[in-house]
Design a protein around this motif. Structure first.
Motif, PDB file in Angstrom:
ATOM      1  N   PHE A   1       0.720  -1.077  -0.280  1.00 28.29           N
ATOM      2  CA  PHE A   1      -0.419   0.482   0.376  1.00 28.29           C
ATOM      3  C   PHE A   1       0.773   1.239  -0.573  1.00 28.29           C
ATOM      4  O   PHE A   1       2.453   1.516   0.489  1.00 28.29           O
ATOM      5  CB  PHE A   1      -0.818   0.020   1.135  1.00 28.29           C
TER       6      PHE A   1
ATOM      7  N   LEU B   1     -21.232  -4.476  -1.623  1.00 29.58           N
ATOM      8  CA  LEU B   1     -21.127  -2.766  -2.246  1.00 29.58           C
ATOM      9  C   LEU B   1     -20.758  -2.652  -3.788  1.00 29.58           C
ATOM     10  O   LEU B   1     -19.935  -2.328  -4.590  1.00 29.58           O
ATOM     11  CB  LEU B   1     -21.565  -1.668  -1.876  1.00 29.58           C
ATOM     12  N   MET B   2     -19.145  -3.782  -3.131  1.00 32.37           N
ATOM     13  CA  MET B   2     -17.831  -3.783  -3.814  1.00 32.37           C
ATOM     14  C   MET B   2     -17.268  -5.002  -4.208  1.00 32.37           C
ATOM     15  O   MET B   2     -17.369  -6.028  -3.652  1.00 32.37           O
ATOM     16  CB  MET B   2     -16.401  -3.362  -3.082  1.00 32.37           C
TER      17      MET B   2
ATOM     18  N   ARG C   1     -13.412  -4.580   8.919  1.00 34.09           N
ATOM     19  CA  ARG C   1     -12.591  -4.120   6.837  1.00 34.09           C
ATOM     20  C   ARG C   1     -11.545  -4.138   7.353  1.00 34.09           C
ATOM     21  O   ARG C   1     -10.643  -3.738   6.959  1.00 34.09           O
ATOM     22  CB  ARG C   1     -13.839  -3.442   6.343  1.00 34.09           C
TER      23      ARG C   1
ATOM     24  N   LYS D   1      -6.421  -8.620   2.775  1.00 31.68           N
ATOM     25  CA  LYS D   1      -7.717  -8.503   1.831  1.00 31.68           C
ATOM     26  C   LYS D   1      -6.783  -8.473   0.361  1.00 31.68           C
ATOM     27  O   LYS D   1      -5.972  -8.311   0.066  1.00 31.68           O
ATOM     28  CB  LYS D   1      -7.637  -7.197   1.589  1.00 31.68           C
TER      29      LYS D   1
ATOM     30  N   HIS E   1      -6.302  -7.631  -3.036  1.00 32.32           N
ATOM     31  CA  HIS E   1      -5.124  -6.011  -3.934  1.00 32.32           C
ATOM     32  C   HIS E   1      -5.164  -6.269  -4.780  1.00 32.32           C
ATOM     33  O   HIS E   1      -4.389  -6.687  -5.086  1.00 32.32           O
ATOM     34  CB  HIS E   1      -5.074  -5.539  -2.997  1.00 32.32           C
TER      35      HIS E   1
ATOM     36  N   LYS F   1      -6.472   1.434  -6.437  1.00 36.81           N
ATOM     37  CA  LYS F   1      -6.937   0.585  -5.602  1.00 36.81           C
ATOM     38  C   LYS F   1      -7.741   0.933  -4.153  1.00 36.81           C
ATOM     39  O   LYS F   1      -9.025   0.299  -3.611  1.00 36.81           O
ATOM     40  CB  LYS F   1      -5.820  -1.077  -5.646  1.00 36.81           C
ATOM     41  N   GLU F   2      -7.090   1.458  -4.076  1.00 32.10           N
ATOM     42  CA  GLU F   2      -7.351   1.959  -1.827  1.00 32.10           C
ATOM     43  C   GLU F   2      -8.332   2.930  -2.374  1.00 32.10           C
ATOM     44  O   GLU F   2      -9.276   2.700  -0.698  1.00 32.10           O
ATOM     45  CB  GLU F   2      -6.032   2.585  -1.645  1.00 32.10           C
TER      46      GLU F   2
ATOM     47  N   ALA G   1     -10.919   2.743  -3.689  1.00 32.72           N
ATOM     48  CA  ALA G   1     -12.432   1.756  -3.709  1.00 32.72           C
ATOM     49  C   ALA G   1     -12.443   1.353  -3.022  1.00 32.72           C
ATOM     50  O   ALA G   1     -13.712   0.813  -1.916  1.00 32.72           O
ATOM     51  CB  ALA G   1     -11.794   0.938  -4.431  1.00 32.72           C
ATOM     52  N   TYR G   2     -11.718   0.983  -1.550  1.00 37.36           N
ATOM     53  CA  TYR G   2     -12.203   0.809  -0.073  1.00 37.36           C
ATOM     54  C   TYR G   2     -12.433   1.617   0.561  1.00 37.36           C
ATOM     55  O   TYR G   2     -13.441   1.871   1.311  1.00 37.36           O
ATOM     56  CB  TYR G   2     -10.656   0.001   1.037  1.00 37.36           C
TER      57      TYR G   2
ATOM     58  N   ASP H   1     -15.937   2.184  -0.196  1.00 37.89           N
ATOM     59  CA  ASP H   1     -17.191   1.330   0.026  1.00 37.89           C
ATOM     60  C   ASP H   1     -17.787   1.530   1.279  1.00 37.89           C
ATOM     61  O   ASP H   1     -18.319   1.253   1.788  1.00 37.89           O
ATOM     62  CB  ASP H   1     -16.045   0.492  -0.481  1.00 37.89           C
TER      63      ASP H   1
ATOM     64  N   VAL I   1     -19.546   4.556   1.653  1.00 35.60           N
ATOM     65  CA  VAL I   1     -21.331   4.206   1.540  1.00 35.60           C
ATOM     66  C   VAL I   1     -21.788   3.394   1.923  1.00 35.60           C
ATOM     67  O   VAL I   1     -22.977   4.048   2.364  1.00 35.60           O
ATOM     68  CB  VAL I   1     -21.245   3.327  -0.051  1.00 35.60           C
TER      69      VAL I   1
ATOM     70  N   LEU J   1     -25.264   4.401   3.760  1.00 30.70           N
ATOM     71  CA  LEU J   1     -26.556   3.347   3.949  1.00 30.70           C
ATOM     72  C   LEU J   1     -27.487   3.722   5.055  1.00 30.70           C
ATOM     73  O   LEU J   1     -28.398   3.597   5.924  1.00 30.70           O
ATOM     74  CB  LEU J   1     -26.489   3.008   3.210  1.00 30.70           C
TER      75      LEU J   1
END
Lengths: 174, 254
Positions: free
Chosen positions: A57, A127-128, A149, A172, A174, B137-138, B140-141, B144, B147, B151
């Motif tokens: 990361f 959702l993903m 998560r 996770k 990735h 890519k990061e 996207a988490y 999520d 979101v 909700l």
């Protein structure tokens, strides 16, 4: 160490095997080679050895420790001058984990990332859409649920097994 | 002697600085939740997201410093500049006076970042493309996460709905600055054109708001100025806290 300085291709090979054995500071059961963090080791004409690494990361806090461990391993292997280069491209992906590395993770109680082509992988009703449920690393059950998560490190999530009732870490996707 | 400007858009250094400042200031705000999030798991999640954003900021500011060629590293750029020298949008500096505000900002900024980084991952400039591909890519988490909370809060209790709607209404005007027209530098490529990002951004955000039983605010007031160094009152306080140690102990190392 000073009297065992080696140069050229032989030096690169020696540094490669030493550096490849460096363990990831946060996932101690895997080496940086098994994780795909180590990208290349090469010998330069001027005698330097260049070690190329990539972060999992961008903000991975373990990178400084990894750099220090790589430099120490290269020194111990008799390389006087080692340059550590960090590259971002191609971006690191969990797809680079070998089957052997995945087995080591599971043996340590950490569920490995789910392979994209795993026919048994259960897609999560989340959702993903890319996220898939791991199997329990202890009993192998597919009846697992996500607890959080964000887990013990940036690259892990916390899960539990509904069959054997144990919580476990999951690297996770990735 | 300086070379005459030949392009109308920002040069690559200014452009990368904008991206880096956006990520840095967002990271500072999100990190502020550490130890005061509504639940322990959220503490960990937000700290992780802040760490991702800080990682993006470090890579981008380091690159901006290299492009500039004045010997300024990531720390010099993050901690050695004053308010008017920062190029981040005002959205990311808004105080998180309510948890719902933090979530609304994360949703709006995260969707924008993911679309932008995805476009930039095809940039002609290899360094920028490498950072963007990693960061996409990061984010996207992050999206999520935002979101799922949108909700839960929007379609939750009457009180959580009221506060989430208030946060969306409060933050919405500041989202316009993300899409201010102006071509990105050639090295960033057409995938980063802000005008082209607004459509997909609106579709995605509107879908989330609808599912969360939240009203999409009307477009109206559109505060601006961040890209030229004009910031909100709260920004000076943020910088004072973020830069204090670096400025109090110049050159200190540990």
């Amino acid at each position: 160490m000073g009297d065992t300085v080696v140069r050229g291709q032989a030096a690169a090979e020696r540094v490669r095997s030493a550096v490849a054995a460096v363990r990831d500071p946060e996932i101690r059961v895997l080496t940086i080679e098994e994780l795909g963090i180590l990208r290349d080791v090469s010998a330069e004409d001027d005698g330097r050895v260049v070690v190329t690494i990539t972060p999992t990361f961008l903000g991975c806090p373990a990178m400084d420790v990894i750099r220090a461990d790589v430099a120490a391993a290269a020194r111990d292997a008799g390389c006087a001058e080692v340059e550590i280069v960090t590259v971002l491209s191609p971006p690191w992906t969990t797809d680079w984990l070998s089957d052997a590395a995945r087995a080591k993770l599971a043996a340590a109680g950490i569920a490995p990332p789910v392979r994209r082509d795993d026919p048994g992988g259960r897609t999560l009703p989340l959702l993903m859409p890319a996220l898939r449920a791991p199997r329990c690393p202890r009993c192998g059950s597919a009846a697992t649920a996500e607890i959080a998560r964000a887990g013990s490190t940036a690259c892990k999530a916390l899960w539990r097994c509904d069959a054997c009732r144990q919580p476990f870490d999951h690297v996770k996707d990735h | 002697m300086t070379a005459p400007m030949t392009t109308t858009g920002p040069d690559l250094r200014d452009y990368v600085l904008r991206l880096g400042d956006d990520a840095l200031v967002a990271a500072q705000r999100v990190a502020g939740w550490c130890t005061r999030a509504p639940q322990f798991e959220e503490d960990v999640a937000l700290a992780n997201i802040a760490l991702d954003l800080l990682g993006q900021a470090r890579a981008l500011l380091t690159y901006a410093g290299e492009l500039e060629g004045l010997g300024r590293d990531e720390d010099a750029l993050a901690f050695g500049r004053d308010e008017h020298e920062f190029r981040n949008v005002q959205l990311v500096e808004l105080p998180d006076d309510d948890f719902a505000t933090a979530i609304a900002k994360m949703l709006f900024f995260g969707v924008y970042q993911r679309l932008l980084y995805t476009g930039l991952s095809r940039a002609a400039d290899p360094t920028l493309a490498g950072i963007a591909a990693k960061a996409a890519k990061e984010t996207a988490y992050h999206v999520d996460h935002a979101v799922s909370w949108t909700l839960r809060l929007g379609d939750g209790t009457a009180e959580s709905h009221r506060r989430m709607q208030a946060a969306v209404d409060h933050v919405w005007p500041y989202t316009h600055e993300l899409f201010e027209p102006g071509p990105p530098p050639a090295a960033a490529g057409p995938g980063a054109d802000p005008a082209a990002l607004r459509g997909p951004w609106c579709r995605e955000v509107e879908q989330v708001l609808a599912e969360a039983t939240l009203r999409r605010p009307e477009d109206g007031w559109a505060p601006t100025g961040g890209r030229s160094g004009v910031h909100t009152e709260a920004f000076g306080h943020l910088l004072a806290e973020m830069q204090y140690v670096y400025r109090a102990h110049p050159g200190a190392r540990w």
